[in-house]
Design a protein around this motif. Structure first.
Motif, mmCIF file in Angstrom:
data_model
loop_
_atom_site.group_PDB
_atom_site.id
_atom_site.type_symbol
_atom_site.label_atom_id
_atom_site.label_comp_id
_atom_site.label_asym_id
_atom_site.label_seq_id
_atom_site.Cartn_x
_atom_site.Cartn_y
_atom_site.Cartn_z
ATOM 1 N N ARG A 354 0.837 -1.208 0.000
ATOM 2 C CA ARG A 354 0.000 0.000 0.000
ATOM 3 C C ARG A 354 0.866 1.249 0.000
ATOM 4 N N HIS A 357 2.012 1.781 -3.452
ATOM 5 C CA HIS A 357 0.939 2.364 -4.262
ATOM 6 C C HIS A 357 0.870 3.876 -4.065
ATOM 7 N N GLU A 361 1.430 6.318 -7.145
ATOM 8 C CA GLU A 361 0.267 7.102 -7.555
ATOM 9 C C GLU A 361 0.668 8.526 -7.922
ATOM 10 N N ARG A 383 -2.313 -5.330 -7.773
ATOM 11 C CA ARG A 383 -3.061 -4.292 -7.060
ATOM 12 C C ARG A 383 -2.521 -2.892 -7.349
ATOM 13 N N LEU A 384 -1.256 -2.801 -7.716
ATOM 14 C CA LEU A 384 -0.669 -1.503 -8.052
ATOM 15 C C LEU A 384 -1.277 -0.942 -9.333
ATOM 16 N N ARG A 388 -5.247 2.079 -9.419
ATOM 17 C CA ARG A 388 -5.217 3.299 -10.211
ATOM 18 C C ARG A 388 -6.527 3.525 -10.947
ATOM 19 N N TRP A 395 -5.350 -4.943 1.214
ATOM 20 C CA TRP A 395 -3.896 -4.767 1.051
ATOM 21 C C TRP A 395 -3.140 -5.798 1.879
#
Length: 617
Positions: A354, A357, A361, A383-384, A388, A395
């Motif tokens: 997380r 991320h 981001e 998940r990355l 988005r 997570w």
């Protein structure tokens, strides 16, 4: 103590019941396998590349008959049994990847498959601790080749010395592939300079061929050659086999290109990450053409060095080919030893995905080429990408599930923690009845106002027209997968759905919503633009290929339904765009002169959907 004792008895009975069910499934699979007299079975083994080879071979063999393969990378004994029991009687070819997880574990899988054709791809260090040596790994996997009848064919990698030794273990015919001069199917040259896909130059029986593929990375030349070899062994001409390979697309999580709505391009190679395969990432990144190259590395496996020495070493090599390197996972901070100083920001490490991320981001930007390399069971790096474009609430690190997160019911983070092994996607919900399932009507298009009034958004425009006809009390609702509107049309419960992902990558969103809303796959209707039909013309189609439409291709791939889906084809072809390339056509706004034809097409499409719902009752 009493409660604990009862629980232990219950657990024991559950385990015995599970084993009984598995025994019944295996018996059923053996009987069904024996009954398929006219079906050719193809087995594929090796340390890496099995799933890609399997998917490519399926694409090749479809040129001459109905072909099935086992789903995803589900290659354990019970997975193979399930795949066999679900085969239709008229299937001509079945392609199964045959894995091993330890000494002797391949035996039952080989006996169940009983191949007519078998391919051996590459021998590597996977499971080296269990086997003790690569020679032992080769011996185990060679059991698939030994199982061939004399009338069968072994498709073997001539460049791998351990595989060359396998030839003596079978009396079957042999078809060798590779760079070696004595290979039957010889690789002369392989190039894959992103954004260009892999192109091979081959020789076979004294003639030369160019093979253009839809996959990325020169290391995938081996699966491509193996798939062509399987096609040749099955009786196809090399020309047809090459066409079959050209029509194939990357396997999910294996050098798979995904572009998000901000034009950041991800290359997913996130299913597994043996250290000995990392050179393929280095080679790909070195040859790729991009404004900026980013490497995201998760958990590596099958290495001999200590983690404290390995990760900094890997980081230094990656920095030679990437502008930014990010490590994620329990060993991420070890990689930071390779930094050149405290102000060195080109190498980052995050123990929690997380946190990675949150950094990415803000950091990633248009034009970036980002490669994800990790072990899915440990990292779930996908998940990355998902975060988005949709809400990600889960997570959890190292949850133990080996399915990709876009197919997991816990991706939204509903607070439920499941410690069981994930089931295949096909077993998530009970699809034995369709009576209570609503219809899902999908309108394809790119999200965002910038794409309004373009041909590529005609599917979404059809849904807007349907929504208008329902009255002002019906409103679109934002959901993690996009926008939905629930209604009743022609006495049927329906969900109008506009996916939140770009049209070429919308399949995962359709599948995710379908599962969350318990919608039967046969009750999906897709409205999409069709460049082969004149503007205002509309057609209803119940099955068939994607005809080059990448949105449909994405949905077919996500649902695994081979194109058996009702779709409304909305014509967008005009005399003004016939001389331009398809991308320019579908992304250019309609002119004012086109408005009457556009409206006519939307009205016809809406009526066609209503007619289809009315006919189904």
């Amino acid at each position: 103590m009493k409660i604990n004792f009862i629980d232990r008895i219950k657990a024991g009975l559950d385990w015995r019941y599970k084993k009984l069910q598995e025994s019944i499934k295996l018996m059923h699979a053996k009987l069904w396998r024996a009954s398929l007299k006219e079906t050719k079975f193809i087995g594929i083994t090796g340390s890496v590349g099995k799933t890609t080879t399997k998917d490519l071979a399926v694409s090749v063999l479809k040129k001459c008959g109905k072909t099935k393969g086992n789903a995803l990378s589900l290659n354990y004994l019970i997975d193979i049994a399930k795949a066999i029991t679900e085969l239709p009687r008229n299937v001509r070819f079945v392609v199964l990847e045959i894995a091993t997880s330890g000494p002797g574990t391949i035996d039952d899988r080989v006996q169940l498959c009983r191949p007519d054709i078998a391919a051996m791809i590459v021998i590597g260090r996977d499971h080296i601790k269990k086997f003790g040596s690569m020679e032992a790994i080769a011996e185990e996997k060679a059991k698939l080749i030994s199982a061939l009848p004399e009338t069968g064919t072994a498709v073997l990698n001539r460049d791998d010395p351990l595989i060359r030794n396998v030839a003596a273990k079978t009396k079957a015919q042999k078809l060798w592939f590779g760079r070696s001069e004595d290979a039957d199917l010889r690789l002369l040259e392989a190039t894959s300079n992103y954004p260009e896909t892999l192109v091979l130059k081959l020789s076979y029986e004294g003639r030369y061929y160019t093979c253009k593929t839809g996959v990325y990375g020169t290391h995938l030349a081996v699966p491509v050659l193996a798939a062509i070899g399987i096609g040749l062994a099955a009786g196809l001409s090399i020309e047809d086999a090459i066409v079959g390979v050209a029509n194939a697309r990357p396997t999910t999580g294996r050098m798979q290109i995904v572009t998000d709505i901000e034009d950041v391009t991800f290359l997913r190679d996130d299913y597994k990450a043996p250290h000995w395969t990392l050179q393929t990432v280095l080679d790909f990144m070195a040859n790729a053409k991009a404004e900026r190259k980013v490497a995201i590395i998760g958990t590596l496996s099958d290495y001999s060095l200590s983690a404290s020495k390995l990760y900094p070493k890997v980081a230094r090599k990656l920095r030679e080919v990437a502008d930014l390197v990010v490590f994620v996972g329990p060993h991420a901070l070890r990689a930071l030893k390779a930094r050149n100083g405290e102000d060195d920001i080109g190498l980052q490490g995050f123990t929690q995905i997380r946190d990675a991320h949150r950094f990415l981001e803000k950091e990633l930007r248009q034009g970036d080429l980002v490669i994800l390399k990790g072990s899915n069971r440990a990292d779930h790096l996908v998940r990355l990408i998902l975060a988005r474009q949709q809400h990600v609430g889960c997570w959890i690190a190292n949850c133990g599930k080996n399915r990709f997160c876009d197919r997991c019911e816990f991706i939204e983070g509903n607070g439920v923690v499941d410690t069981q092994v994930c089931l295949p996607a096909e077993t998530d919900i009970d699809l034995s009845t369709t009576a209570s399932s609503p219809y899902l009507i999908v309108g394809l298009g790119n999200p965002g106002t910038a794409y309004d009034d373009t041909p590529h958004n005609m599917g979404a425009a059809v849904l807007d027209r349907l929504a208008q006809s329902l009255g002002n009390d019906k409103e679109w609702v934002d959901v993690p997968e996009g926008k939905i509107l629930q209604a009743n049309i022609e006495k049927s419960d329906v969900i109008l759905f506009k996916p939140g992902a770009m049209i070429n990558h919308c399949g995962s969103m359709v599948d995710a919503l379908r599962r969350r809303m318990s919608i039967h796959p046969q009750k999906i209707i897709v409205a999409h633009d069709d460049i082969d039909l004149p503007l205002s013309e509309v057609r209803l189609k119940y099955s068939g290929s994607d005809s080059g439409h990448k949105g449909l291709r994405s949905i077919f791939s996500a649902l695994g339904n081979d194109g058996f889906m009702t779709r409304v084809r909305v014509g967008v072809h005009t005399s003004n765009n016939m001389d331009h390339d398809s991308r320019a056509i579908v992304l250019k706004r309609f002119s004012e002169d086109d408005s009457s034809l556009v409206n006519a097409g939307l009205e016809k499409s809406s009526s066609l959907i209503r007619d289809a719902l009315n006919a189904r009752g």
